[in-house]
Scaffold this motif. Structure first.
Motif, PDB file in Angstrom:
ATOM      1  N   PHE A 435       0.852  -1.185   0.000  1.00 31.62           N
ATOM      2  CA  PHE A 435       0.000   0.000   0.000  1.00 31.62           C
ATOM      3  C   PHE A 435       0.892   1.241   0.000  1.00 31.62           C
ATOM      4  N   VAL A 436       0.657   2.147  -0.932  1.00 30.08           N
ATOM      5  CA  VAL A 436       1.422   3.385  -1.025  1.00 30.08           C
ATOM      6  C   VAL A 436       0.578   4.506  -0.428  1.00 30.08           C
ATOM      7  N   ILE A 437       1.055   5.074   0.685  1.00 27.82           N
ATOM      8  CA  ILE A 437       0.306   6.085   1.427  1.00 27.82           C
ATOM      9  C   ILE A 437       1.110   7.384   1.449  1.00 27.82           C
ATOM     10  N   GLY A 438       0.430   8.483   1.269  1.00 30.28           N
ATOM     11  CA  GLY A 438       1.113   9.773   1.329  1.00 30.28           C
ATOM     12  C   GLY A 438       0.162  10.905   1.007  1.00 30.28           C
ATOM     13  N   ASN A 439       0.621  12.106   1.256  1.00 33.43           N
ATOM     14  CA  ASN A 439      -0.183  13.293   1.001  1.00 33.43           C
ATOM     15  C   ASN A 439      -0.341  13.511  -0.510  1.00 33.43           C
ATOM     16  N   ALA A 440      -1.349  14.291  -0.895  1.00 30.47           N
ATOM     17  CA  ALA A 440      -1.518  14.639  -2.304  1.00 30.47           C
ATOM     18  C   ALA A 440      -0.255  15.320  -2.822  1.00 30.47           C
ATOM     19  N   LYS A 441       0.094  15.030  -4.054  1.00 30.65           N
ATOM     20  CA  LYS A 441       1.262  15.595  -4.738  1.00 30.65           C
ATOM     21  C   LYS A 441       2.592  15.090  -4.187  1.00 30.65           C
ATOM     22  N   SER A 442       2.557  14.034  -3.379  1.00 30.05           N
ATOM     23  CA  SER A 442       3.827  13.521  -2.849  1.00 30.05           C
ATOM     24  C   SER A 442       4.588  12.692  -3.877  1.00 30.05           C
ATOM     25  N   GLY A 443       3.901  12.238  -4.960  1.00 29.56           N
ATOM     26  CA  GLY A 443       4.590  11.484  -6.015  1.00 29.56           C
ATOM     27  C   GLY A 443       4.205  10.020  -6.081  1.00 29.56           C
ATOM     28  N   LYS A 444       3.057   9.653  -5.489  1.00 25.10           N
ATOM     29  CA  LYS A 444       2.647   8.242  -5.466  1.00 25.10           C
ATOM     30  C   LYS A 444       2.412   7.705  -6.881  1.00 25.10           C
ATOM     31  N   THR A 445       1.709   8.479  -7.690  1.00 24.42           N
ATOM     32  CA  THR A 445       1.409   8.027  -9.056  1.00 24.42           C
ATOM     33  C   THR A 445       2.684   7.833  -9.862  1.00 24.42           C
ATOM     34  N   ALA A 446       3.640   8.747  -9.710  1.00 22.64           N
ATOM     35  CA  ALA A 446       4.918   8.622 -10.425  1.00 22.64           C
ATOM     36  C   ALA A 446       5.647   7.356  -9.998  1.00 22.64           C
ATOM     37  N   LEU A 510       5.439   4.572   2.796  1.00 20.35           N
ATOM     38  CA  LEU A 510       4.983   5.884   3.263  1.00 20.35           C
ATOM     39  C   LEU A 510       5.785   6.964   2.545  1.00 20.35           C
ATOM     40  N   THR A 511       5.110   7.707   1.678  1.00 20.51           N
ATOM     41  CA  THR A 511       5.808   8.642   0.798  1.00 20.51           C
ATOM     42  C   THR A 511       5.545  10.095   1.193  1.00 20.51           C
ATOM     43  N   TYR A 512       6.570  10.933   0.992  1.00 28.60           N
ATOM     44  CA  TYR A 512       6.380  12.380   1.122  1.00 28.60           C
ATOM     45  C   TYR A 512       7.281  13.079   0.117  1.00 28.60           C
ATOM     46  N   ASP A 513       6.925  14.309  -0.187  1.00 30.56           N
ATOM     47  CA  ASP A 513       7.682  15.120  -1.138  1.00 30.56           C
ATOM     48  C   ASP A 513       8.779  15.855  -0.367  1.00 30.56           C
ATOM     49  N   SER A 514      10.024  15.451  -0.592  1.00 31.70           N
ATOM     50  CA  SER A 514      11.135  16.040   0.164  1.00 31.70           C
ATOM     51  C   SER A 514      11.354  17.510  -0.185  1.00 31.70           C
ATOM     52  N   SER A 515      10.762  17.989  -1.297  1.00 29.00           N
ATOM     53  CA  SER A 515      10.910  19.397  -1.675  1.00 29.00           C
ATOM     54  C   SER A 515       9.746  20.254  -1.179  1.00 29.00           C
ATOM     55  N   LEU A 543      10.388  11.260  -1.739  1.00 30.51           N
ATOM     56  CA  LEU A 543      10.333  11.343  -3.194  1.00 30.51           C
ATOM     57  C   LEU A 543      10.775  12.723  -3.692  1.00 30.51           C
ATOM     58  N   LYS A 544      10.950  12.815  -5.001  1.00 26.75           N
ATOM     59  CA  LYS A 544      11.385  14.049  -5.685  1.00 26.75           C
ATOM     60  C   LYS A 544      12.747  14.517  -5.157  1.00 26.75           C
ATOM     61  N   ALA A 545      13.640  13.541  -4.958  1.00 23.02           N
ATOM     62  CA  ALA A 545      14.970  13.852  -4.424  1.00 23.02           C
ATOM     63  C   ALA A 545      15.824  14.626  -5.422  1.00 23.02           C
ATOM     64  N   ASP A 546      15.388  14.731  -6.670  1.00 26.01           N
ATOM     65  CA  ASP A 546      16.133  15.517  -7.645  1.00 26.01           C
ATOM     66  C   ASP A 546      15.915  17.020  -7.440  1.00 26.01           C
ATOM     67  N   LEU A 547      14.905  17.360  -6.600  1.00 24.18           N
ATOM     68  CA  LEU A 547      14.645  18.771  -6.298  1.00 24.18           C
ATOM     69  C   LEU A 547      15.313  19.149  -4.977  1.00 24.18           C
ATOM     70  N   ASP A 548      15.344  20.422  -4.671  1.00 25.48           N
ATOM     71  CA  ASP A 548      15.986  20.888  -3.440  1.00 25.48           C
ATOM     72  C   ASP A 548      15.247  20.362  -2.212  1.00 25.48           C
ATOM     73  N   LYS A 549      16.015  19.793  -1.301  1.00 20.42           N
ATOM     74  CA  LYS A 549      15.440  19.261  -0.073  1.00 20.42           C
ATOM     75  C   LYS A 549      15.033  20.404   0.859  1.00 20.42           C
ATOM     76  N   PRO A 570      14.531   7.520   5.846  1.00 13.08           N
ATOM     77  CA  PRO A 570      13.825   7.499   4.565  1.00 13.08           C
ATOM     78  C   PRO A 570      14.785   7.360   3.388  1.00 13.08           C
ATOM     79  N   LEU A 571      14.391   6.555   2.427  1.00 13.20           N
ATOM     80  CA  LEU A 571      15.140   6.448   1.176  1.00 13.20           C
ATOM     81  C   LEU A 571      14.850   7.683   0.334  1.00 13.20           C
ATOM     82  N   HIS A 572      15.892   8.321  -0.186  1.00 12.41           N
ATOM     83  CA  HIS A 572      15.701   9.491  -1.032  1.00 12.41           C
ATOM     84  C   HIS A 572      15.671   9.022  -2.487  1.00 12.41           C
ATOM     85  N   ILE A 573      14.495   9.199  -3.075  1.00 13.31           N
ATOM     86  CA  ILE A 573      14.217   8.612  -4.380  1.00 13.31           C
ATOM     87  C   ILE A 573      13.795   9.698  -5.359  1.00 13.31           C
ATOM     88  N   SER A 574      14.244   9.522  -6.571  1.00 14.88           N
ATOM     89  CA  SER A 574      13.706  10.315  -7.676  1.00 14.88           C
ATOM     90  C   SER A 574      13.330   9.355  -8.788  1.00 14.88           C
TER      91      SER A 574
END
Length: 641
Positions: A435-446, A510-515, A543-549, A570-574
């Motif tokens: 199960f992939v859980i996280g706030n909207a726009k955190s990058g779950k669909t990607a 458990l996903t979140y947008d690091s930016s 997620l979105k580790a390619d952007l500024d943390k 947390p694993l930093h993923i892009s």
């Protein structure tokens, strides 16, 4: 209407007095005529071997009756499967309409009626020939209950066996579901069933049944081959019925239309047992639906076990893919997919439609489902909904018990350490649900798209409906697993609040947008609010580790939270960095295999000890295996010397 697989069939023989009911029964059972018989014969049971049909019941019960015991007659009629109504002259013929059919309807009977004109030996040739026109046809037109009429003579044993065979056939191979007597054509359900059988029997998918394919179908349905003379006779008749080659093309074989016409010919000439033999071989019931017990066999399994495809199931689905991939390009295009599901009454499975197929699995650069994606999709279906899987295996033509295409994993075990429970390691599972859980726009669909090898788009599109992605992954050592990722869109709050739903989950991502500084707070709230999450292995992902943390606006930072739960940072993923994505998917599989390594609340020392214990057991097992093999070799050498 009785089903074809009923073990006992009950035939009630009735009619006016002195029409020869008892003589017909006696002549059939004893194969001889006796002029003086008792008024009513006792009930007689006949074993299966009186009929050559493999679909006949195990026993047929013949019940003789008389109007002198009307109570017995009516009670037997109410429990009959078929009625054999006998007459022998003009007066008894007239009473069929005036008395007998009226009584059947008064009793509320909905049974097939076979009309027998007995004592035909007393008629001259001219009268015998007129019976069908003057007596049979009016009855067939006036009474829908009348399935067939037949001339007999108990004295000369003429058509006696055929009479009782027709009584049995009226139940085991009923005409009504197949043929519309008003239009003179096969009914739509019969045509649909025959078209499905044609597609399954067309092994090379060229749109024709050639000689070899017809022989295979004949052997499947009747246990014997068909010779060239029979085939030539079939082709000759079809060519007369459809000279425009819409039924038969020389050098190619029967068309789909020709197959339907052939079966219509069988029905029109009174050989509908042949059509039923074909339908029964493909598990059709009297209502021309596939029987429920075939589609949905009973599978008893503990709730903590899972269901996966067996090697037999995978092999069959590979064969289905290759059969319908007509252009051999390694992908199922829309036309080929449509053709596959033509054999399925509902088309695509509802589960597939609800989860966005084919966006749920692997496709090639043209958007066609690959073999890898086809097998992944069915792995997911077997895991989430085994009943849909067994039904579609039958629709695709799986000939054995569909339970052979599935395998049950061992029940999930719980272990206890320091008063807390955690899931034990597993070694017999190949499919895992995340199960992939996280706030909207955190990058779950990607993340789901990355599992399928699809490029990430920078245009944000909110996920409304639940979505699934499934793909196969190979870990170090060559072992292959299937990972199912699920995101829930607008239903995510309801899923979080439902503890029973999480029994289906093997690992939580458990996903979140690091930016985004406001993204991590959603996960903190979820972990603190929903305590049932703390019983599951979980992996935090930035997620979105390619952007500024960004520093998270929260009372606790990601590294601090994971440390407090004795979990990895947390694993930093892009999704633009393929290596980081692969690392995440590997970790999810490993955490599902060994839940303790990612279950919150267990100190690292305990996890290390647990892993060391498991390694020691594996080493000990290997040593024991080697020692056993050496001992066996030594024993054989000593015995030989």
């Amino acid at each position: 209407m009785v089903s074809f697989n009923k073990s006992t069939l009950r035939v009630v023989v009735c009619g006016d007095e002195y029409v020869g009911k008892s003589s017909l029964i006696f002549s059939f059972v004893k194969d001889r005529f006796v002029s003086q018989l008792q008024e009513v014969l006792p009930i007689i049971t006949i074993p299966r071997d009186f009929s050559a049909s493999p679909y006949s019941p195990e026993k047929t019960i013949l019940v003789d009756t008389t109007l002198n015991d009307i109570d017995f007659l009516q009670s037997e009629l109410k429990i009959a499967d078929v009625i054999c109504l006998v007459y022998s002259n003009h007066d008894s013929y007239e009473r069929i309409s005036m008395f007998w059919m009226a009584m059947f309807r008064t009793l509320g009977l909905n049974l097939p009626v076979i009309i027998c004109r007995n004592k035909c030996d007393l008629l001259n040739k001219e009268d015998n020939e007129l019976i069908e026109i003057e007596e049979f046809i009016p009855l067939l037109k006036d009474f829908k209950e009348v399935g067939t009429c037949i001339k007999c003579s108990a004295l000369e044993k003429f058509n006696v066996t055929q009479l009782f065979y027709r009584c049995q056939r009226a139940v085991t191979q009923p005409l009504a579901p197949l043929f519309d007597s008003k239009t003179g054509k096969l009914k739509p359900l019969a045509i649909t069933a025959l078209k499905r059988i044609f597609i399954l029997s067309d092994k090379d998918q060229d749109g024709f049944l050639n000689n070899e394919e017809i022989s295979l179908l004949q052997r499947k349905c009747f246990g014997k081959s068909i010779d060239s003379n029979e085939l030539n006779a079939i082709y000759k008749n079809l060519s007369k019925m459809a000279p425009d080659e819409s039924a038969f093309v020389r050098g190619k074989g029967l068309t789909k239309n020709g197959f339907s016409l052939l079966n219509q010919l069988y029905v029109e000439t009174g050989r509908h047992e042949t059509t039923w033999g074909i339908l029964r071989a493909f598990h059709y019931t009297d209502t021309l639906e596939i029987e429920e017990r075939t589609l949905y066999p009973t599978i008893d399994y503990p709730p903590t076990s899972s269901i996966e495809l067996s090697p037999i199931g995978y092999r069959f689905l590979v064969d289905v893919f290759r059969k319908f991939d007509k252009d051999n390009d390694g992908g199922l295009n829309n036309i080929e997919l449509t053709q596959i599901f033509k054999t399925c009454p509902m088309g695509l499975p509802k589960l597939w439609i609800n989860t966005g197929f084919p966006n749920s699995t692997v496709v090639n650069n043209l958007g066609y489902v690959t073999l890898q994606g086809w097998l992944a999709q069915w792995s997911m279906t077997a895991f989430l909904d085994h009943k849909t899987t067994t039904a579609y295996l039958v629709y695709f033509g799986f000939e054995s018990d569909t339970r052979l295409a599935l395998t049950l994993t061992k029940p999930r075990r719980l272990k206890k350490r320091y008063g807390k429970y955690y899931r034990a390691a597993v070694n017999d599972r190949k499919v895992f649900n995340c199960f992939v859980i996280g706030n909207a726009k955190s990058g779950k669909t990607a993340l789901l798209d990355a599992l399928l090898g699809r490029p990430t788009t920078e245009v944000y599109s909110p996920t409304i409906k639940s979505r699934i992605a499934v793909n196969s992954l190979e870990l170090r050592g060559g072992k292959q697993y299937y990972l199912i990722l699920q995101e829930f869109g607008e239903s995510q709050p309801a899923v979080l609040e439902n503890p029973s739903k999480w029994e289906e989950c093997d690992v939580v991502c458990l996903t979140y947008d690091s930016s985004d500084p406001d993204s991590f707070a959603y996960l903190v709230e979820a972990v603190e609010k929903y305590k049932h999450l703390m019983k599951l292995p979980m992996v935090f992902v930035a997620l979105k580790a390619d952007l500024d943390k960004q520093q998270q606006r929260c009372h606790i930072q990601p590294d601090e939270l994971t440390e407090s739960l004795f979990l990895n940072h947390p694993l930093h993923i892009s999704t633009f960095w393929q290596n980081s994505v692969n690392k995440l998917f590997d970790r999810l599989i490993k955490c599902a295999l060994e839940p303790l390594r990612a279950t919150p609340g267990f100190e690292p020392e305990l996890k290390v000890k647990d892993e060391e214990s498991r390694e020691k057991l594996m080493v000990a097992g290997s040593i024991l295996g080697i020692a056993s093999a050496f001992s066996l070799i030594l024993y054989k050498l000593l015995k030989k010397s």
